[in-house]
Write an enzyme that holds these catalytic residues in place. Structure first.
Site, PDB file in Angstrom:
ATOM      1  N   HIS A 338       1.103   0.438  -5.952  1.00  4.42           N
ATOM      2  CA  HIS A 338       0.147  -0.681  -6.055  1.00  4.42           C
ATOM      3  C   HIS A 338      -0.645  -0.679  -7.359  1.00  4.42           C
ATOM      4  CE1 HIS A 338       0.602   0.656  -1.785  1.00  4.42           C
ATOM      5  NE2 HIS A 338       1.103  -0.559  -1.729  1.00  4.42           N
ATOM      6  N   CYS A 339      -0.007  -0.247  -8.447  1.00  6.10           N
ATOM      7  CA  CYS A 339      -0.675  -0.217  -9.772  1.00  6.10           C
ATOM      8  C   CYS A 339      -1.964   0.597  -9.735  1.00  6.10           C
ATOM      9  CB  CYS A 339      -1.003  -1.622 -10.291  1.00  6.10           C
ATOM     10  SG  CYS A 339       0.410  -2.680 -10.473  1.00  6.10           S
ATOM     11  N   ALA A 340      -2.076   1.544  -8.807  1.00  5.20           N
ATOM     12  CA  ALA A 340      -3.320   2.325  -8.701  1.00  5.20           C
ATOM     13  C   ALA A 340      -2.967   3.797  -8.474  1.00  5.20           C
ATOM     14  CB  ALA A 340      -4.175   1.771  -7.566  1.00  5.20           C
TER      15      ALA A 340
END
Ligand code: PLP
Length: 382
Positions: A338-340
């Site tokens: 999740h791009c995190a």
């Protein structure tokens, strides 16, 4: 398709958004310009109206301080690249999306800034006292994600804003990608200097929309310069807001759609939309938890999160499960990191990631029940 990926972008949009886009595209889609013909003026008027609406909704100091951007990432880059100088220090957290962490890490690697990342606790919440402890005389920006896009946890930004107010040299930046339209945000009451938000998630505009609110005490350099539709005689970018930061043709069509989305949010109310989404997440957890096959992440208290739920199982990887749900059940969820990545490192789900579901206002209990049945079938739960 059952779409449960609203944390990435909301779908479907309210009917009035499609209608506003269609009408504006057919009748009024001229290039906005203060010195132009009547269609250009009408287009400029649509932008001005949008700035007034955002200013009212987020209680800004003035409509002109709302700068339209391509998305939330664009707004965050505009903020960091506009305010940070050599030798500055930035405080951020474990919960940041790559749209905050990558520009900051790139600046840190280039030797321009130093960076402190404050850890989140096991519920996915950052302690304002830890933020305060990380502040140094060189700290220029405290950058906090209001709602984690992995865990859904809502951060105590009022308390963090209070901490920032104690330091004259600090600008408080909030990434409202997961909360704009869902959690009330009053930038003045919360002491927010820079508010970055997408238009395409909880404000229900199309992709290609977003904005940066810039408080009068934030001094930014433009990170792009160009035509502003007004006085063209000056060789320099005009210093007047919003044009100072808005070179080039804005996405006026998308912004009109976003304001139709804001109409919907105001009518339904952010609280009611958030409650519906959180309840759907809880319904899924209530059905899956008794199987013992799933581990859930994030805060349990509905008051401390938005409607985003992440989970994992030992039976299959998140990516495999996501593929099966898509291919065999026509259910759209988001597996992975999740791009995190720092959030996943913090909760121990790096590098495999988690399975994230994020319902929207048009999802129903039936959608959730179908997802629960599918997940039980795939994992062999009862
Ligand atoms: C917390 C958070 N910040 C920033 C972004 C970036 O938003 P955008 O895709 O509009 O650039 C996202 C997108 O998912 C997000 O979840």
């Amino acid at each position: 398709m059952i779409y449960l990926d609203n944390a990435a972008t909301s779908f479907p949009k309210p009917e009035a958004v499609y209608q506003a886009l269609d009408k504006f595209a057919r009748e009024s889609l001229a290039n906005p310009g203060r010195a132009g013909h009547r269609m250009a003026l009408a287009s400029e008027e649509a932008l001005t109206n949008a700035r007034h609406r955002l200013n009212r909704f987020f209680n800004g100091k003035s409509p002109a301080r709302f700068i339209f951007t391509l998305n939330c990432t664009d707004a965050l880059n505009m903020a960091f690249k506009g305010v940070l100088n050599d030798g500055d220090h930035v405080v951020t957290t474990d919960l940041e999306h790559n749209s905050i962490s990558r520009p900051l890490v790139a600046m840190a690697h280039a030797g321009k800034i130093t960076l402190t990342r404050v850890p989140a606790d096991s519920t996915g919440t950052v302690d304002p006292a830890a933020v305060k402890a990380a502040i140094t005389p060189a700290t220029r920006v405290v950058a906090v994600t209001h709602g984690s896009n992995v865990l859904g946890t809502v951060q105590p930004i009022a308390e963090i804003g209070q901490v920032c107010k104690e330091f004259e040299h600090i600008l408080f930046l909030v990434d409202a990608a997961q909360t704009a339209g869902l959690v009330p945000i009053d930038v003045q009451a919360l002491g927010i200097d820079l508010l970055a938000a997408p238009g395409h998630k909880g404000l229900f505009g199309p992709t290609g929309t977003g904005f940066l609110y810039v408080s009068p005490r934030s001094k930014l350099r433009p990170w792009r310069e160009g035509g502003t539709g007004g006085d063209s005689s000056s060789p320099m970018q005009p210093t007047e807001y919003p044009y100072y930061l808005e070179g080039g043709t804005p996405n006026v069509l998308g912004i009109v759609g976003m304001i139709a989305g804001l109409d919907y949010v105001e009518k339904q109310t952010p609280d009611a939309i958030r409650k519906h989404e959180v309840e759907l997440c809880d319904r899924l957890r209530d059905q899956l938890e008794p199987t013992g096959a799933f581990t859930f992440y994030g805060h349990r208290d509905p008051a401390r999160r938005v409607g985003t739920l992440s989970m994992r199982t030992d039976v299959l990887s998140a990516v495999e499960l996501g593929g099966i749900l898509d291919q065999s059940f026509a259910i759209a969820i988001r597996p992975g990191l999740h791009c995190a990545p720092y959030t996943h490192m913090a909760v121990g789900s790096f590098p495999d990631g988690l399975l994230r579901i994020s319902p929207g206002p048009f999802n129903t209990e039936e959608h959730i029940d179908l997802l629960a049945t599918a997940l039980k079938e795939v994992t062999g739960g009862i």
